[in-house]
Design a protein around this motif. Structure first.
Motif, PDB file in Angstrom:
ATOM      1  N   LEU A  89       9.967  12.424  -8.792  1.00 59.26           N
ATOM      2  CA  LEU A  89       8.263  13.416  -8.524  1.00 59.26           C
ATOM      3  C   LEU A  89       8.552  14.664  -9.918  1.00 59.26           C
ATOM      4  O   LEU A  89       7.261  15.077  -9.843  1.00 59.26           O
ATOM      5  CB  LEU A  89       9.070  14.146  -6.883  1.00 59.26           C
ATOM      6  CG  LEU A  89       8.514  14.006  -5.632  1.00 59.26           C
ATOM      7  CD1 LEU A  89       9.100  15.144  -4.722  1.00 59.26           C
ATOM      8  CD2 LEU A  89       7.292  13.273  -5.649  1.00 59.26           C
ATOM      9  N   TRP A 149       4.920   6.958  -4.424  1.00 61.01           N
ATOM     10  CA  TRP A 149       6.179   6.981  -4.555  1.00 61.01           C
ATOM     11  C   TRP A 149       7.035   6.647  -5.900  1.00 61.01           C
ATOM     12  O   TRP A 149       6.220   6.431  -7.097  1.00 61.01           O
ATOM     13  CB  TRP A 149       6.210   4.441  -4.665  1.00 61.01           C
ATOM     14  CG  TRP A 149       5.791   4.614  -3.831  1.00 61.01           C
ATOM     15  CD1 TRP A 149       4.526   4.813  -2.335  1.00 61.01           C
ATOM     16  CD2 TRP A 149       4.967   2.985  -3.522  1.00 61.01           C
ATOM     17  NE1 TRP A 149       3.980   3.510  -2.016  1.00 61.01           N
ATOM     18  CE2 TRP A 149       4.621   2.435  -2.531  1.00 61.01           C
ATOM     19  CE3 TRP A 149       5.682   1.353  -4.489  1.00 61.01           C
ATOM     20  CZ2 TRP A 149       4.444   0.922  -1.825  1.00 61.01           C
ATOM     21  CZ3 TRP A 149       5.154  -0.168  -3.541  1.00 61.01           C
ATOM     22  CH2 TRP A 149       4.192  -0.456  -2.664  1.00 61.01           C
ATOM     23  N   THR A 150       7.916   7.340  -5.828  1.00 56.89           N
ATOM     24  CA  THR A 150       8.936   7.585  -6.463  1.00 56.89           C
ATOM     25  C   THR A 150      10.355   6.961  -6.725  1.00 56.89           C
ATOM     26  O   THR A 150      11.026   6.391  -5.640  1.00 56.89           O
ATOM     27  CB  THR A 150       9.294   9.234  -6.780  1.00 56.89           C
ATOM     28  OG1 THR A 150      10.249   9.427  -5.601  1.00 56.89           O
ATOM     29  CG2 THR A 150       7.881   9.697  -6.659  1.00 56.89           C
ATOM     30  N   ASP A 207      14.329   9.399  -6.406  1.00 57.36           N
ATOM     31  CA  ASP A 207      13.932  10.627  -5.681  1.00 57.36           C
ATOM     32  C   ASP A 207      13.878   9.320  -3.745  1.00 57.36           C
ATOM     33  O   ASP A 207      13.659  10.707  -3.080  1.00 57.36           O
ATOM     34  CB  ASP A 207      12.881  11.636  -5.135  1.00 57.36           C
ATOM     35  CG  ASP A 207      12.626  12.714  -6.864  1.00 57.36           C
ATOM     36  OD1 ASP A 207      13.925  11.999  -6.966  1.00 57.36           O
ATOM     37  OD2 ASP A 207      11.816  11.847  -6.916  1.00 57.36           O
ATOM     38  N   ASN A 208      12.828   7.557  -4.386  1.00 57.53           N
ATOM     39  CA  ASN A 208      13.098   7.312  -3.274  1.00 57.53           C
ATOM     40  C   ASN A 208      11.928   8.148  -2.262  1.00 57.53           C
ATOM     41  O   ASN A 208      11.999   7.886  -0.741  1.00 57.53           O
ATOM     42  CB  ASN A 208      13.786   7.095  -2.628  1.00 57.53           C
ATOM     43  CG  ASN A 208      14.306   5.548  -1.753  1.00 57.53           C
ATOM     44  OD1 ASN A 208      13.450   4.794  -2.003  1.00 57.53           O
ATOM     45  ND2 ASN A 208      14.696   5.408  -0.801  1.00 57.53           N
ATOM     46  N   TYR A 209      10.823   8.185  -2.633  1.00 60.99           N
ATOM     47  CA  TYR A 209       9.635   8.621  -1.926  1.00 60.99           C
ATOM     48  C   TYR A 209       8.751   8.017  -1.277  1.00 60.99           C
ATOM     49  O   TYR A 209       8.796   7.261  -2.665  1.00 60.99           O
ATOM     50  CB  TYR A 209       9.244   9.906  -2.365  1.00 60.99           C
ATOM     51  CG  TYR A 209       9.607  11.556  -1.993  1.00 60.99           C
ATOM     52  CD1 TYR A 209      10.293  11.952  -1.139  1.00 60.99           C
ATOM     53  CD2 TYR A 209      10.436  11.994  -3.452  1.00 60.99           C
ATOM     54  CE1 TYR A 209      10.791  12.875  -0.421  1.00 60.99           C
ATOM     55  CE2 TYR A 209      11.465  13.464  -2.636  1.00 60.99           C
ATOM     56  CZ  TYR A 209      11.059  13.333  -2.097  1.00 60.99           C
ATOM     57  OH  TYR A 209      11.873  14.962  -1.489  1.00 60.99           O
ATOM     58  N   ARG A 210       8.088   7.026  -0.086  1.00 59.62           N
ATOM     59  CA  ARG A 210       7.116   6.886  -0.258  1.00 59.62           C
ATOM     60  C   ARG A 210       6.319   7.559   0.508  1.00 59.62           C
ATOM     61  O   ARG A 210       6.271   7.428   2.002  1.00 59.62           O
ATOM     62  CB  ARG A 210       7.279   5.531   0.800  1.00 59.62           C
ATOM     63  CG  ARG A 210       8.611   4.415   0.317  1.00 59.62           C
ATOM     64  CD  ARG A 210       8.603   3.422  -1.445  1.00 59.62           C
ATOM     65  NE  ARG A 210       9.205   2.725  -1.842  1.00 59.62           N
ATOM     66  CZ  ARG A 210       9.957   3.468  -2.667  1.00 59.62           C
ATOM     67  NH1 ARG A 210      10.260   5.283  -3.091  1.00 59.62           N
ATOM     68  NH2 ARG A 210      11.156   2.775  -2.999  1.00 59.62           N
ATOM     69  N   LEU A 211       4.843   8.292  -0.394  1.00 55.29           N
ATOM     70  CA  LEU A 211       4.077   9.266   0.692  1.00 55.29           C
ATOM     71  C   LEU A 211       2.935   8.293   1.461  1.00 55.29           C
ATOM     72  O   LEU A 211       2.176   8.164  -0.389  1.00 55.29           O
ATOM     73  CB  LEU A 211       3.849  10.272  -0.066  1.00 55.29           C
ATOM     74  CG  LEU A 211       5.554  10.863  -0.279  1.00 55.29           C
ATOM     75  CD1 LEU A 211       5.334  12.049  -0.864  1.00 55.29           C
ATOM     76  CD2 LEU A 211       5.665  11.547   0.929  1.00 55.29           C
ATOM     77  N   SER A 238       4.646  10.742   6.636  1.00 53.03           N
ATOM     78  CA  SER A 238       3.807  11.112   5.477  1.00 53.03           C
ATOM     79  C   SER A 238       2.820  12.041   5.767  1.00 53.03           C
ATOM     80  O   SER A 238       2.918  13.651   4.895  1.00 53.03           O
ATOM     81  CB  SER A 238       2.990  10.527   4.677  1.00 53.03           C
ATOM     82  OG  SER A 238       4.468   9.176   4.036  1.00 53.03           O
ATOM     83  N   LEU A 290       5.137  16.079   6.516  1.00 52.98           N
ATOM     84  CA  LEU A 290       4.822  16.377   5.281  1.00 52.98           C
ATOM     85  C   LEU A 290       3.818  17.227   4.165  1.00 52.98           C
ATOM     86  O   LEU A 290       3.792  17.684   4.180  1.00 52.98           O
ATOM     87  CB  LEU A 290       5.482  14.838   3.763  1.00 52.98           C
ATOM     88  CG  LEU A 290       7.138  14.713   4.450  1.00 52.98           C
ATOM     89  CD1 LEU A 290       7.834  13.706   3.250  1.00 52.98           C
ATOM     90  CD2 LEU A 290       7.938  15.985   3.381  1.00 52.98           C
TER      91      LEU A 290
END
Length: 197
Positions: free
Chosen positions: A70, A95-96, A99-103, A109, A112
Motif C-alpha cells: 500500500l 491488490w497488494t 499487505d495481502n489486501y484484495r479491495l 471492501s 472498508l
C-alpha cells in the motif's frame, strides 16, 4: 485490464524487486499483467503529477491494480484511503502482495470504503477544530487577527494603470468605456479618481 504498479522514490532505488514480487504473485494466481506502470517519483508529489494519477483517471469497472504494498500508492494514510475509496467507487480493484489486501466490490471492501470515507471526514473536522482552537488561543492572548480595523489596502486595483487611465480620459474616453477597456466596474474608476485627486 490488469495493471502492475511500481514506484520508487529515487534513481538510486531499483524497480526490479517490486517487479519480481508482482511477477511471482501473478504467476501463482495465473493472471497476466496487461500494462506496467513504473515511476521514479516521491509519493509526496501531487497525484496529478504522478503516472498513478493518470492511471486512476482512466481505470474502469473491473480493472485491477496490483502493487507490492500500500505504501507504494501514497505517502500517508489519508492519501492511500482516498485512492482506495476512488477505486472502490468505480468498482476497480486494488491488490497488494505484502499487505495481502484484495479491495474490490465485495461487502468487506464496502465496509472498508465506508471506514475510509469516515476517517477522511473525521480528519477534516479535526483539522478545522485545531485551526479554530489556535485562533481562539491567539485571540485570548490579545493578538489581533486579520487586517487592523480601519486600515485599507495601499495598492488600488488601478494603481498600475494610472497613466493609461489618465491618457484615456484626457483623450475624451468616457469613464464607462475606460472601465470596460480596463476590465473593471465603472464605480472602481470613480473611486480611483476620487482617491488620487
Amino acid at each position: 485490464m490488469i495493471y502492475g504498479y511500481i514506484r520508487v522514490s529515487t534513481d538510486k532505488q531499483t524497480t526490479e524487486n517490486q517487479k519480481f514480487e508482482i511477477e511471482q504473485f501473478v504467476e501463482k494466481k495465473q493472471v497476466i499483467i496487461d500494462k506496467w506502470i513504473m515511476e521514479t517519483i516521491s509519493s509526496g508529489q501531487r497525484l496529478e503529477k504522478r503516472k498513478l494519477g493518470k492511471l486512476l483517471r482512466k481505470i474502469k469497472k473491473g480493472d485491477v491494480i496490483i502493487t507490492s504494498e500500500l505504501s507504494r500508492l501514497g505517502r500517508n494514510l489519508l492519501q492511500i484511503m482516498s485512492i482506495l475509496h476512488h477505486c472502490m467507487n468505480i468498482e476497480a480493484q486494488v491488490w497488494t502482495i505484502k499487505d495481502n489486501y484484495r479491495l474490490g466490490c465485495d461487502i468487506q471492501s464496502k465496509v472498508l470504503a465506508f471506514a475510509f470515507g469516515l476517517s477522511a471526514e473525521i480528519e477534516k473536522q479535526l483539522i478545522s477544530q485545531r485551526t479554530k482552537e489556535a485562533l481562539l488561543r491567539l485571540k485570548s492572548e490579545g493578538r489581533r487577527l486579520g487586517r487592523p480595523m480601519g486600515s485599507k489596502n495601499q495598492t488600488l486595483k488601478l494603481s498600475h494603470h494610472e497613466h493609461r487611465l489618465q491618457n484615456m480620459l484626457e483623450n475624451g474616453t468616457s469613464k464607462a468605456k475606460a472601465a470596460r477597456t480596463l476590465g473593471v466596474d465603472r464605480a472602481t474608476i470613480y473611486r480611483f479618481i476620487a482617491k488620487v485627486a
